[in-house]
Write a protein that holds these residues in place. Sequence first.
Motif, PDB file in Angstrom:
ATOM      1  N   ARG A 151      18.668  -4.682  -2.633  1.00 54.46           N
ATOM      2  CA  ARG A 151      18.254  -3.655  -1.670  1.00 54.46           C
ATOM      3  C   ARG A 151      18.008  -2.331  -2.385  1.00 54.46           C
ATOM      4  O   ARG A 151      17.043  -1.627  -2.074  1.00 54.46           O
ATOM      5  CB  ARG A 151      19.302  -3.486  -0.571  1.00 54.46           C
ATOM      6  N   ALA A 152      18.843  -1.990  -3.345  1.00 58.44           N
ATOM      7  CA  ALA A 152      18.643  -0.748  -4.091  1.00 58.44           C
ATOM      8  C   ALA A 152      17.306  -0.780  -4.822  1.00 58.44           C
ATOM      9  O   ALA A 152      16.538   0.189  -4.784  1.00 58.44           O
ATOM     10  CB  ALA A 152      19.794  -0.535  -5.079  1.00 58.44           C
ATOM     11  N   ALA A 153      17.001  -1.905  -5.470  1.00 55.55           N
ATOM     12  CA  ALA A 153      15.721  -2.035  -6.178  1.00 55.55           C
ATOM     13  C   ALA A 153      14.554  -1.938  -5.207  1.00 55.55           C
ATOM     14  O   ALA A 153      13.531  -1.302  -5.510  1.00 55.55           O
ATOM     15  CB  ALA A 153      15.686  -3.348  -6.946  1.00 55.55           C
ATOM     16  N   ALA A 154      14.685  -2.544  -4.033  1.00 57.59           N
ATOM     17  CA  ALA A 154      13.614  -2.481  -3.035  1.00 57.59           C
ATOM     18  C   ALA A 154      13.398  -1.058  -2.541  1.00 57.59           C
ATOM     19  O   ALA A 154      12.253  -0.625  -2.341  1.00 57.59           O
ATOM     20  CB  ALA A 154      13.930  -3.415  -1.871  1.00 57.59           C
ATOM     21  N   GLU A 155      14.473  -0.314  -2.354  1.00 61.82           N
ATOM     22  CA  GLU A 155      14.354   1.088  -1.914  1.00 61.82           C
ATOM     23  C   GLU A 155      13.633   1.926  -2.975  1.00 61.82           C
ATOM     24  O   GLU A 155      12.755   2.726  -2.655  1.00 61.82           O
ATOM     25  CB  GLU A 155      15.734   1.686  -1.632  1.00 61.82           C
ATOM     26  N   ILE A 156      14.002   1.737  -4.227  1.00 68.11           N
ATOM     27  CA  ILE A 156      13.376   2.491  -5.316  1.00 68.11           C
ATOM     28  C   ILE A 156      11.907   2.109  -5.449  1.00 68.11           C
ATOM     29  O   ILE A 156      11.030   2.976  -5.540  1.00 68.11           O
ATOM     30  CB  ILE A 156      14.140   2.268  -6.633  1.00 68.11           C
ATOM     31  N   ALA A 157      11.611   0.809  -5.431  1.00 70.29           N
ATOM     32  CA  ALA A 157      10.224   0.357  -5.536  1.00 70.29           C
ATOM     33  C   ALA A 157       9.403   0.861  -4.353  1.00 70.29           C
ATOM     34  O   ALA A 157       8.250   1.285  -4.531  1.00 70.29           O
ATOM     35  CB  ALA A 157      10.188  -1.169  -5.609  1.00 70.29           C
ATOM     36  N   GLY A 158       9.986   0.842  -3.162  1.00 73.12           N
ATOM     37  CA  GLY A 158       9.287   1.348  -1.981  1.00 73.12           C
ATOM     38  C   GLY A 158       8.955   2.826  -2.096  1.00 73.12           C
ATOM     39  O   GLY A 158       7.867   3.266  -1.715  1.00 73.12           O
ATOM     40  N   PHE A 159       9.886   3.591  -2.620  1.00 67.03           N
ATOM     41  CA  PHE A 159       9.639   5.023  -2.814  1.00 67.03           C
ATOM     42  C   PHE A 159       8.464   5.243  -3.764  1.00 67.03           C
ATOM     43  O   PHE A 159       7.549   6.002  -3.477  1.00 67.03           O
ATOM     44  CB  PHE A 159      10.891   5.721  -3.348  1.00 67.03           C
ATOM     45  N   PHE A 160       8.476   4.557  -4.899  1.00 71.76           N
ATOM     46  CA  PHE A 160       7.386   4.732  -5.857  1.00 71.76           C
ATOM     47  C   PHE A 160       6.054   4.274  -5.278  1.00 71.76           C
ATOM     48  O   PHE A 160       5.017   4.881  -5.546  1.00 71.76           O
ATOM     49  CB  PHE A 160       7.693   4.019  -7.170  1.00 71.76           C
ATOM     50  N   ALA A 161       6.057   3.242  -4.459  1.00 70.91           N
ATOM     51  CA  ALA A 161       4.822   2.795  -3.799  1.00 70.91           C
ATOM     52  C   ALA A 161       4.312   3.865  -2.831  1.00 70.91           C
ATOM     53  O   ALA A 161       3.112   4.138  -2.780  1.00 70.91           O
ATOM     54  CB  ALA A 161       5.050   1.477  -3.075  1.00 70.91           C
TER      55      ALA A 161
END
Length: 78
Positions: free
Chosen positions: A63-73
């Motif tokens: 979930r942490a990785a998904a949040e970070i990736a979502g932010f960069f997207a």
Amino acid sequence: MKMMQGEAPALPPITVPTCIRWAEHDPLFPYAWTDRLGETFSNLDLKMFPDVGHFPHREDPDRAAAEIAGFFARINWK
């Protein structure tokens, strides 16, 4: 000399897009402490990271990785 009296000089806000995910159950840094982050970060993406404690990246790494990736997207960072 003001710093000696307990006052720091005012700094301009940080304008770079900033992602902060604050843990809901952090025993060291309560979520309530986020109330003034907008004074420092003018382009802030702040959300509570629910159901985790002090180490969300260890407690729920996917979930942490998904949040970070979502932010960069969202900011189109490549």
